[in-house]
Design a protein around this motif. Structure first.
Motif, PDB file in Angstrom:
ATOM      1  N   TRP A   2       0.837  -1.193   0.000  1.00 22.22           N
ATOM      2  CA  TRP A   2       0.000   0.000   0.000  1.00 22.22           C
ATOM      3  C   TRP A   2       0.874   1.245   0.000  1.00 22.22           C
ATOM      4  CZ3 TRP A   2      -0.984  -3.643   4.121  1.00 22.22           C
ATOM      5  CH2 TRP A   2      -2.048  -4.507   3.868  1.00 22.22           C
ATOM      6  N   ARG A   3       0.456   2.254  -0.729  1.00 21.67           N
ATOM      7  CA  ARG A   3       1.156   3.535  -0.790  1.00 21.67           C
ATOM      8  C   ARG A   3       0.404   4.523   0.095  1.00 21.67           C
ATOM      9  NH1 ARG A   3       2.757   3.752  -5.918  1.00 21.67           N
ATOM     10  NH2 ARG A   3       4.947   3.915  -5.421  1.00 21.67           N
ATOM     11  N   GLY A   4       1.167   5.369   0.805  1.00 14.84           N
ATOM     12  CA  GLY A   4       0.506   6.349   1.651  1.00 14.84           C
ATOM     13  C   GLY A   4       1.450   7.408   2.162  1.00 14.84           C
ATOM     14  N   HIS A   5       0.964   8.160   3.150  1.00 11.55           N
ATOM     15  CA  HIS A   5       1.734   9.234   3.763  1.00 11.55           C
ATOM     16  C   HIS A   5       1.846   8.964   5.252  1.00 11.55           C
ATOM     17  CE1 HIS A   5       2.634  13.198   5.455  1.00 11.55           C
ATOM     18  NE2 HIS A   5       3.272  13.395   4.316  1.00 11.55           N
ATOM     19  N   HIS A   6       3.093   8.885   5.745  1.00 11.08           N
ATOM     20  CA  HIS A   6       3.371   8.578   7.148  1.00 11.08           C
ATOM     21  C   HIS A   6       3.503   9.848   7.971  1.00 11.08           C
ATOM     22  CE1 HIS A   6       6.246   7.902  10.506  1.00 11.08           C
ATOM     23  NE2 HIS A   6       5.381   6.946  10.752  1.00 11.08           N
ATOM     24  N   ASP A   7       2.902   9.817   9.158  1.00 13.81           N
ATOM     25  CA  ASP A   7       3.102  10.881  10.130  1.00 13.81           C
ATOM     26  C   ASP A   7       2.829  10.316  11.520  1.00 13.81           C
ATOM     27  OD1 ASP A   7       3.657  13.432  11.142  1.00 13.81           O
ATOM     28  OD2 ASP A   7       1.555  14.040  11.001  1.00 13.81           O
ATOM     29  N   ALA A   8       3.836  10.325  12.374  1.00 14.56           N
ATOM     30  CA  ALA A   8       3.712   9.932  13.783  1.00 14.56           C
ATOM     31  C   ALA A   8       3.163   8.517  13.971  1.00 14.56           C
ATOM     32  CB  ALA A   8       2.857  10.947  14.531  1.00 14.56           C
ATOM     33  N   GLY A   9       3.649   7.563  13.168  1.00 14.39           N
ATOM     34  CA  GLY A   9       3.260   6.171  13.350  1.00 14.39           C
ATOM     35  C   GLY A   9       1.983   5.752  12.661  1.00 14.39           C
ATOM     36  N   ALA A  40      -1.716   7.326   6.311  1.00 13.45           N
ATOM     37  CA  ALA A  40      -2.950   7.594   5.572  1.00 13.45           C
ATOM     38  C   ALA A  40      -2.743   7.008   4.184  1.00 13.45           C
ATOM     39  CB  ALA A  40      -3.219   9.094   5.505  1.00 13.45           C
ATOM     40  N   LEU A  41      -3.536   6.007   3.827  1.00 10.00           N
ATOM     41  CA  LEU A  41      -3.332   5.279   2.580  1.00 10.00           C
ATOM     42  C   LEU A  41      -3.946   6.014   1.398  1.00 10.00           C
ATOM     43  CD1 LEU A  41      -4.081   1.727   3.969  1.00 10.00           C
ATOM     44  CD2 LEU A  41      -1.837   2.763   3.532  1.00 10.00           C
ATOM     45  N   ALA A  42      -3.243   5.955   0.272  1.00  3.21           N
ATOM     46  CA  ALA A  42      -3.676   6.635  -0.946  1.00  3.21           C
ATOM     47  C   ALA A  42      -5.030   6.114  -1.423  1.00  3.21           C
ATOM     48  CB  ALA A  42      -2.625   6.474  -2.044  1.00  3.21           C
ATOM     49  N   GLY A  43      -5.318   4.837  -1.232  1.00  2.00           N
ATOM     50  CA  GLY A  43      -6.575   4.244  -1.686  1.00  2.00           C
ATOM     51  C   GLY A  43      -7.688   4.309  -0.659  1.00  2.00           C
ATOM     52  N   GLY A  44      -7.456   4.988   0.456  1.00  2.00           N
ATOM     53  CA  GLY A  44      -8.456   5.079   1.513  1.00  2.00           C
ATOM     54  C   GLY A  44      -8.056   4.245   2.715  1.00  2.00           C
ATOM     55  N   GLY A  45      -8.446   4.673   3.870  1.00  2.00           N
ATOM     56  CA  GLY A  45      -8.116   3.984   5.107  1.00  2.00           C
ATOM     57  C   GLY A  45      -6.773   4.425   5.649  1.00  2.00           C
ATOM     58  N   SER A  46      -6.408   3.863   6.776  1.00  2.00           N
ATOM     59  CA  SER A  46      -5.121   4.162   7.389  1.00  2.00           C
ATOM     60  C   SER A  46      -4.637   2.956   8.169  1.00  2.00           C
ATOM     61  CB  SER A  46      -5.229   5.381   8.315  1.00  2.00           C
ATOM     62  OG  SER A  46      -6.050   5.084   9.431  1.00  2.00           O
ATOM     63  N   LEU A  47      -3.336   2.921   8.424  1.00  2.00           N
ATOM     64  CA  LEU A  47      -2.710   1.829   9.168  1.00  2.00           C
ATOM     65  C   LEU A  47      -1.753   2.404  10.203  1.00  2.00           C
ATOM     66  CD1 LEU A  47      -1.831  -0.551   6.188  1.00  2.00           C
ATOM     67  CD2 LEU A  47      -3.623  -0.926   7.906  1.00  2.00           C
ATOM     68  N   VAL A  48      -1.716   1.761  11.355  1.00  2.00           N
ATOM     69  CA  VAL A  48      -0.730   2.074  12.379  1.00  2.00           C
ATOM     70  C   VAL A  48       0.471   1.186  12.119  1.00  2.00           C
ATOM     71  CG1 VAL A  48      -0.213   2.019  14.845  1.00  2.00           C
ATOM     72  CG2 VAL A  48      -2.485   2.715  14.061  1.00  2.00           C
ATOM     73  N   VAL A  49       1.663   1.773  12.060  1.00  2.00           N
ATOM     74  CA  VAL A  49       2.889   1.014  11.801  1.00  2.00           C
ATOM     75  C   VAL A  49       3.840   1.149  12.974  1.00  2.00           C
ATOM     76  CG1 VAL A  49       2.703   1.196   9.279  1.00  2.00           C
ATOM     77  CG2 VAL A  49       3.967   2.929  10.550  1.00  2.00           C
ATOM     78  N   ALA A  50       4.686   0.171  13.131  1.00  2.00           N
ATOM     79  CA  ALA A  50       5.718   0.190  14.170  1.00  2.00           C
ATOM     80  C   ALA A  50       7.050  -0.116  13.501  1.00  2.00           C
ATOM     81  CB  ALA A  50       5.412  -0.851  15.238  1.00  2.00           C
ATOM     82  N   PRO A  51       7.638   0.882  12.834  1.00  2.00           N
ATOM     83  CA  PRO A  51       8.877   0.626  12.095  1.00  2.00           C
ATOM     84  C   PRO A  51      10.030   0.282  13.021  1.00  2.00           C
ATOM     85  CG  PRO A  51       8.433   2.964  12.162  1.00  2.00           C
ATOM     86  CD  PRO A  51       7.237   2.272  12.776  1.00  2.00           C
ATOM     87  N   GLU A  52      10.940  -0.538  12.513  1.00  2.00           N
ATOM     88  CA  GLU A  52      12.135  -0.924  13.265  1.00  2.00           C
ATOM     89  C   GLU A  52      13.020   0.290  13.544  1.00  2.00           C
ATOM     90  OE1 GLU A  52      11.507  -5.219  13.011  1.00  2.00           O
ATOM     91  OE2 GLU A  52      12.986  -4.123  14.113  1.00  2.00           O
ATOM     92  N   ALA A  53      13.119   1.163  12.565  1.00  2.00           N
ATOM     93  CA  ALA A  53      13.925   2.375  12.705  1.00  2.00           C
ATOM     94  C   ALA A  53      12.979   3.565  12.578  1.00  2.00           C
ATOM     95  CB  ALA A  53      14.983   2.424  11.609  1.00  2.00           C
ATOM     96  N   PRO A  54      13.351   4.706  13.120  1.00  2.00           N
ATOM     97  CA  PRO A  54      12.486   5.887  12.983  1.00  2.00           C
ATOM     98  C   PRO A  54      12.183   6.163  11.516  1.00  2.00           C
ATOM     99  CG  PRO A  54      14.275   6.319  14.519  1.00  2.00           C
ATOM    100  CD  PRO A  54      14.565   4.983  13.886  1.00  2.00           C
ATOM    101  N   LEU A  55      10.931   6.415  11.232  1.00  2.00           N
ATOM    102  CA  LEU A  55      10.477   6.669   9.866  1.00  2.00           C
ATOM    103  C   LEU A  55      10.043   8.131   9.790  1.00  2.00           C
ATOM    104  CD1 LEU A  55       9.900   5.202   7.152  1.00  2.00           C
ATOM    105  CD2 LEU A  55       7.597   4.793   8.006  1.00  2.00           C
ATOM    106  N   PRO A  56      10.695   8.921   8.946  1.00  2.00           N
ATOM    107  CA  PRO A  56      10.326  10.342   8.881  1.00  2.00           C
ATOM    108  C   PRO A  56       8.951  10.513   8.240  1.00  2.00           C
ATOM    109  CG  PRO A  56      11.919   9.820   7.180  1.00  2.00           C
ATOM    110  CD  PRO A  56      11.772   8.576   8.021  1.00  2.00           C
ATOM    111  N   PRO A  57       8.307  11.647   8.501  1.00  2.00           N
ATOM    112  CA  PRO A  57       7.042  11.932   7.833  1.00  2.00           C
ATOM    113  C   PRO A  57       7.261  11.993   6.321  1.00  2.00           C
ATOM    114  CG  PRO A  57       7.426  13.475   9.634  1.00  2.00           C
ATOM    115  CD  PRO A  57       8.694  12.698   9.441  1.00  2.00           C
TER     116      PRO A  57
END
Length: 122
Positions: A6-13, A16-33
């Motif tokens: 899925w493609r999207g925009h990350h902010d603070a974990g 927001a997915l490009a096709g609708g909906g959102s997911l909470v992620v827990a990246p191994e390393a810090p992921l910038p917005p």
């Protein structure tokens, strides 16, 4: 391809997915917005007949079974929803859940089962 991507925009974990909906992620390393890709194995997504109110999965969303295909010892389901997803289950689980195309279900996936990384093309 056999992988949910899925493609999207990350902010603070949260993505927001490009096709609708959102997911909470827990990246191994810090992921910038910014623009990211999020992937999940079809076997890491759970299916439920009712909304799972208790549990550790941070991501829960409604979906509908679009197609079912037998792949050896497992069944691959394609589900519509936000986001759409591929899910692999055993034939026994499909029978126990009485799944068929058109059935309404709930999907769940733990944040730790998702892999998020910067989208160079985004």
């Amino acid at each position: 391809m056999g992988l949910n991507l899925w493609r999207g925009h990350h902010d603070a974990g949260r993505v927001a997915l490009a096709g609708g909906g959102s997911l909470v992620v827990a990246p191994e390393a810090p992921l910038p917005p910014g623009a990211v890709l999020v992937s999940a194995r079809p076997s890491s997504i759970g299916l439920h007949r009712q909304r799972p109110d208790l549990g550790s999965a941070r991501n829960v969303w409604p979906g509908r079974v679009a197609t079912m295909e037998r792949l050896g010892e497992r069944v691959r389901l394609q589900l519509t929803g936000s986001p759409e997803a591929l899910v692999d289950l055993t034939a026994a689980a499909v029978a126990e859940l009485r799944l068929a195309p058109g059935e309404q279900v709930w999907l769940s996936v733990k944040a730790t089962e998702l892999t998020a990384y910067p989208d160079a093309a985004g």
